[in-house]
Write an enzyme that holds these catalytic residues in place. Structure first.
Site, short mmCIF file in Angstrom:
data_model
loop_
_atom_site.label_atom_id
_atom_site.label_comp_id
_atom_site.label_asym_id
_atom_site.label_seq_id
_atom_site.Cartn_x
_atom_site.Cartn_y
_atom_site.Cartn_z
N ARG A 242 0.84 -1.21 0.00
CA ARG A 242 0.00 0.00 0.00
C ARG A 242 0.87 1.26 0.00
O ARG A 242 2.00 1.24 0.47
CB ARG A 242 -0.98 -0.02 1.16
CG ARG A 242 -0.41 0.13 2.53
CD ARG A 242 -1.53 -0.10 3.54
NE ARG A 242 -1.07 -0.01 4.89
CZ ARG A 242 -1.10 1.11 5.61
NH1 ARG A 242 -1.51 2.24 5.09
NH2 ARG A 242 -0.70 1.10 6.87
N LEU A 243 0.28 2.34 -0.52
CA LEU A 243 1.09 3.52 -0.82
C LEU A 243 1.73 4.14 0.41
O LEU A 243 2.87 4.59 0.35
CB LEU A 243 0.24 4.58 -1.53
CG LEU A 243 -0.31 4.17 -2.90
CD1 LEU A 243 -0.74 5.39 -3.67
CD2 LEU A 243 0.71 3.39 -3.70
N ALA A 244 1.00 4.17 1.51
CA ALA A 244 1.54 4.82 2.70
C ALA A 244 2.84 4.15 3.14
O ALA A 244 3.70 4.75 3.75
CB ALA A 244 0.52 4.78 3.82
N LYS A 245 2.96 2.86 2.84
CA LYS A 245 4.12 2.11 3.30
C LYS A 245 5.25 2.09 2.28
O LYS A 245 6.36 1.68 2.57
CB LYS A 245 3.70 0.66 3.58
CG LYS A 245 2.80 0.51 4.75
CD LYS A 245 3.17 -0.75 5.52
CE LYS A 245 2.45 -0.83 6.83
NZ LYS A 245 1.87 -2.15 7.03
N ARG A 246 4.94 2.48 1.05
CA ARG A 246 5.96 2.37 0.01
C ARG A 246 6.86 3.59 0.03
O ARG A 246 6.41 4.70 0.20
CB ARG A 246 5.30 2.29 -1.38
CG ARG A 246 4.51 1.05 -1.57
CD ARG A 246 3.82 1.11 -2.91
NE ARG A 246 4.67 0.55 -3.94
CZ ARG A 246 5.01 1.18 -5.04
NH1 ARG A 246 4.63 2.42 -5.24
NH2 ARG A 246 5.76 0.60 -5.93
#
Ligand code: GLU
Length: 283
Positions: A242-246
């Protein structure tokens, strides 16, 4: 709440730049309200004075305008509602459902990495200490989740995808309701403010599904109405992360600077079509 006017909200924290996942969430929340002739609110969740920045607030407004995403009424700021949060905390304290916690981050990390118990759950170090002599020291306030669950009795909530969900707030442990030096927290502020603003339908990413168990418990304890929840799947990168983690997920500002057309991007996302390299994850 059935049958009344729909109110949804987008509630970003101005601690960084918005990315595509935020755009998707905001668009879904607005579309849901618009389709039902309801209102869509913009609430800036800026309780964390140390990490919230005026330039991020300005960036959020620029990003939303670029997407062609309008909202109803004035932008509200959670930092202007601290008294409401404090009153809720006082009500819980009067019932001895919260306790002061003096632990440092390092102490919690050390205790939580013990070989038993889920890593993220607070081990309860301060639950039964005699706090009286230490009240002059900096402290957080934690929910005594076991007492709170006993006080609330069995509760459930409804989610668009999951249906009726029995609340199991115990799984989240004794969460922080007021952070050291802050007198509020995400869980407390979001619950109190959603109620104060008459939010009927919480449209947000499924990454906040677990938090809803706590929010539902707080609603029960504080006598607040329970909105309908519509946790949606998250935007993920090609690797499924997911984007927040990338690392390096492009901010909306960088897409804007690269010449991407906001309304076109928004139109695609509204049809669940993600830009190349991204997809909408599964529930
Ligand atoms: N402020 C939270 C965030 O930025 C979202 C709050 C919510 O939608 O409940 O992640």
């Amino acid at each position: 709440m059935e049958g009344g006017p729909v109110v949804t909200r987008f509630a970003p924290s101005p601690t960084g730049a918005l990315h595509l996942g935020h755009a998707y969430s905001a668009l879904r929340a607005r579309a849901f309200a618009r389709m039902r002739g309801g209102a869509f609110l913009l609430r800036i969740e800026d309780i964390d004075g140390a990490r919230s920045r005026a330039e991020h607030v300005a960036g959020i407004l620029d990003d939303l305008r670029w997407l062609g995403l309008d909202w109803d009424g004035p932008v509200t700021f959670q930092s202007a509602r601290l008294e409401g949060h404090a009153a809720a905390l006082d009500a819980l304290a009067a019932r001895r459902l919260v306790y002061p916690c003096f632990c440092t981050r390092a102490e919690i990390a050390e205790a939580a990495s013990a070989p038993h118990g889920p890593a993220a759950v607070y081990p309860g170090t301060c639950r039964d200490i005699d706090a009286g002599p230490r009240m002059g020291e900096a402290h957080a306030w934690r929910l005594d989740v076991a007492r709170a669950v006993a006080a609330a009795g069995p509760i459930d909530w409804w989610d668009e995808h999951a249906g009726v969900v029995s609340a199991v707030p115990e799984a989240q442990g004794d969460v922080v309701l007021a952070r050291k030096g802050l007198a509020t927290s995400y869980h407390l502020a979001v619950t109190v403010d959603d109620a104060a603003q008459g939010v009927t339908d919480v449209v947000r990413g499924v990454d906040l599904f677990d938090a809803t168990h706590i929010h539902r418990l707080l609603q029960a304890l504080l006598g607040l109405p329970t909105p309908r929840y519509r946790h949606h799947p998250l935007l993920v990168g090609a690797d499924g992360e997911r984007l927040a983690k990338r690392r390096g997920s492009p901010s909306l500002a960088s897409l804007r600077a690269a010449g991407v057309e906001g309304p076109k991007l928004a139109a695609g996302l509204m049809k669940d079509i993600a830009p190349a390299g991204y997809s909408i994850g599964r529930d």
